[in-house]
Design a protein around this motif. Structure first.
Motif, PDB file in Angstrom:
ATOM      1  N   ASN A 105       0.849  -1.184   0.000  1.00  0.00           N
ATOM      2  CA  ASN A 105       0.000   0.000   0.000  1.00  0.00           C
ATOM      3  C   ASN A 105       0.890   1.241   0.000  1.00  0.00           C
ATOM      4  O   ASN A 105       1.832   1.334   0.771  1.00  0.00           O
ATOM      5  CB  ASN A 105      -0.891   0.022   1.245  1.00  0.00           C
ATOM      6  N   SER A 106       0.581   2.184  -0.875  1.00  0.00           N
ATOM      7  CA  SER A 106       1.346   3.429  -0.911  1.00  0.00           C
ATOM      8  C   SER A 106       0.908   4.320   0.236  1.00  0.00           C
ATOM      9  O   SER A 106      -0.146   4.127   0.836  1.00  0.00           O
ATOM     10  CB  SER A 106       1.117   4.148  -2.245  1.00  0.00           C
ATOM     11  N   ASP A 107       1.696   5.338   0.543  1.00  0.00           N
ATOM     12  CA  ASP A 107       1.341   6.279   1.602  1.00  0.00           C
ATOM     13  C   ASP A 107       0.019   6.963   1.304  1.00  0.00           C
ATOM     14  O   ASP A 107      -0.817   7.149   2.179  1.00  0.00           O
ATOM     15  CB  ASP A 107       2.446   7.328   1.769  1.00  0.00           C
ATOM     16  N   ASN A 116      -6.172   7.103   3.263  1.00  0.00           N
ATOM     17  CA  ASN A 116      -7.617   6.968   3.126  1.00  0.00           C
ATOM     18  C   ASN A 116      -8.156   5.715   3.799  1.00  0.00           C
ATOM     19  O   ASN A 116      -9.347   5.499   3.840  1.00  0.00           O
ATOM     20  CB  ASN A 116      -8.006   6.960   1.649  1.00  0.00           C
ATOM     21  N   ASN A 117      -7.285   4.879   4.290  1.00  0.00           N
ATOM     22  CA  ASN A 117      -7.693   3.616   4.897  1.00  0.00           C
ATOM     23  C   ASN A 117      -7.065   3.468   6.271  1.00  0.00           C
ATOM     24  O   ASN A 117      -6.249   4.282   6.693  1.00  0.00           O
ATOM     25  CB  ASN A 117      -7.278   2.437   4.007  1.00  0.00           C
ATOM     26  N   GLN A 118      -7.426   2.406   6.946  1.00  0.00           N
ATOM     27  CA  GLN A 118      -6.917   2.143   8.286  1.00  0.00           C
ATOM     28  C   GLN A 118      -5.564   1.432   8.269  1.00  0.00           C
ATOM     29  O   GLN A 118      -4.969   1.224   9.300  1.00  0.00           O
ATOM     30  CB  GLN A 118      -7.936   1.275   9.047  1.00  0.00           C
ATOM     31  N   GLY A 137       2.885   1.211   3.625  1.00  0.00           N
ATOM     32  CA  GLY A 137       3.844   0.160   3.292  1.00  0.00           C
ATOM     33  C   GLY A 137       3.395  -1.233   3.680  1.00  0.00           C
ATOM     34  O   GLY A 137       4.134  -2.187   3.489  1.00  0.00           O
ATOM     35  N   SER A 138       2.194  -1.389   4.224  1.00  0.00           N
ATOM     36  CA  SER A 138       1.725  -2.724   4.584  1.00  0.00           C
ATOM     37  C   SER A 138       1.425  -3.523   3.318  1.00  0.00           C
ATOM     38  O   SER A 138       1.174  -2.969   2.257  1.00  0.00           O
ATOM     39  CB  SER A 138       0.479  -2.645   5.473  1.00  0.00           C
ATOM     40  N   VAL A 139       1.466  -4.830   3.439  1.00  0.00           N
ATOM     41  CA  VAL A 139       1.242  -5.710   2.301  1.00  0.00           C
ATOM     42  C   VAL A 139      -0.242  -6.054   2.221  1.00  0.00           C
ATOM     43  O   VAL A 139      -0.871  -6.349   3.227  1.00  0.00           O
ATOM     44  CB  VAL A 139       2.086  -6.999   2.429  1.00  0.00           C
ATOM     45  N   SER A 140      -0.775  -6.002   1.020  1.00  0.00           N
ATOM     46  CA  SER A 140      -2.168  -6.404   0.809  1.00  0.00           C
ATOM     47  C   SER A 140      -2.200  -7.520  -0.229  1.00  0.00           C
ATOM     48  O   SER A 140      -1.318  -7.614  -1.074  1.00  0.00           O
ATOM     49  CB  SER A 140      -3.011  -5.220   0.331  1.00  0.00           C
ATOM     50  N   SER A 141      -3.213  -8.352  -0.144  1.00  0.00           N
ATOM     51  CA  SER A 141      -3.392  -9.435  -1.108  1.00  0.00           C
ATOM     52  C   SER A 141      -4.728  -9.254  -1.809  1.00  0.00           C
ATOM     53  O   SER A 141      -5.685  -8.773  -1.215  1.00  0.00           O
ATOM     54  CB  SER A 141      -3.378 -10.798  -0.414  1.00  0.00           C
TER      55      SER A 141
END
Length: 132
Positions: free
Chosen positions: A47-49, A54-56, A60-64
């Motif tokens: 996830n970009s900054d 806009n989200n919780q 830099g967290s990884v999303s699938s």
């Protein structure tokens, strides 16, 4: 859907790229065992900054993401898919064994074989780096 050596690209009939999945972001692919016309890909991304504001989620967290596709076996005969092939600018290639167009398969097996090729080339690259 087009499978290349470095990525998978989804393009609409107007030639606009809808999505691009680079080989290093594809973490899983599989076919539904009860009905081989359905297959899926799992992709990972950071996830970009901007997205994170806009989200919780942490920056830099990884999303699938899971992407499910379907092969339409009714389009296997050449006369059934010719109009669609022209709309997407696809040139049909006859398989010498089955005498059917490779671009419109009856099941997802051959598509997944191409996707597995992405894994192999990615794995080969990592192995070569490790051996240096």
């Amino acid at each position: 859907m087009s499978v290349f050596t470095e990525s998978i690209i989804l393009i609409n009939p107007q030639g606009v790229t809808l999505a691009e999945f680079s080989a290093d972001k594809i973490t899983f692919s599989g076919v539904y065992s009860d009905d081989k016309k359905f297959f899926g890909l799992v992709t990972n991304g950071r996830n970009s900054d901007e997205f994170s504001e806009n989200n919780q989620e942490e920056p830099g967290s990884v999303s699938s993401s899971c992407h499910v596709f379907m092969v339409d076996p009714k389009l296997t005969p050449h006369h059934q898919h010719l109009k669609r092939a022209k709309a997407f600018h696809i040139t049909c290639t006859s398989d010498p064994v089955t005498n059917k167009c490779k671009e419109f398969p009856e099941s997802a097996d051959c598509i997944l074989q191409a996707v597995v090729g992405l894994y192999r080339s990615k794995l080969d690259s990592v192995m070569k780096l490790c051996m240096v």
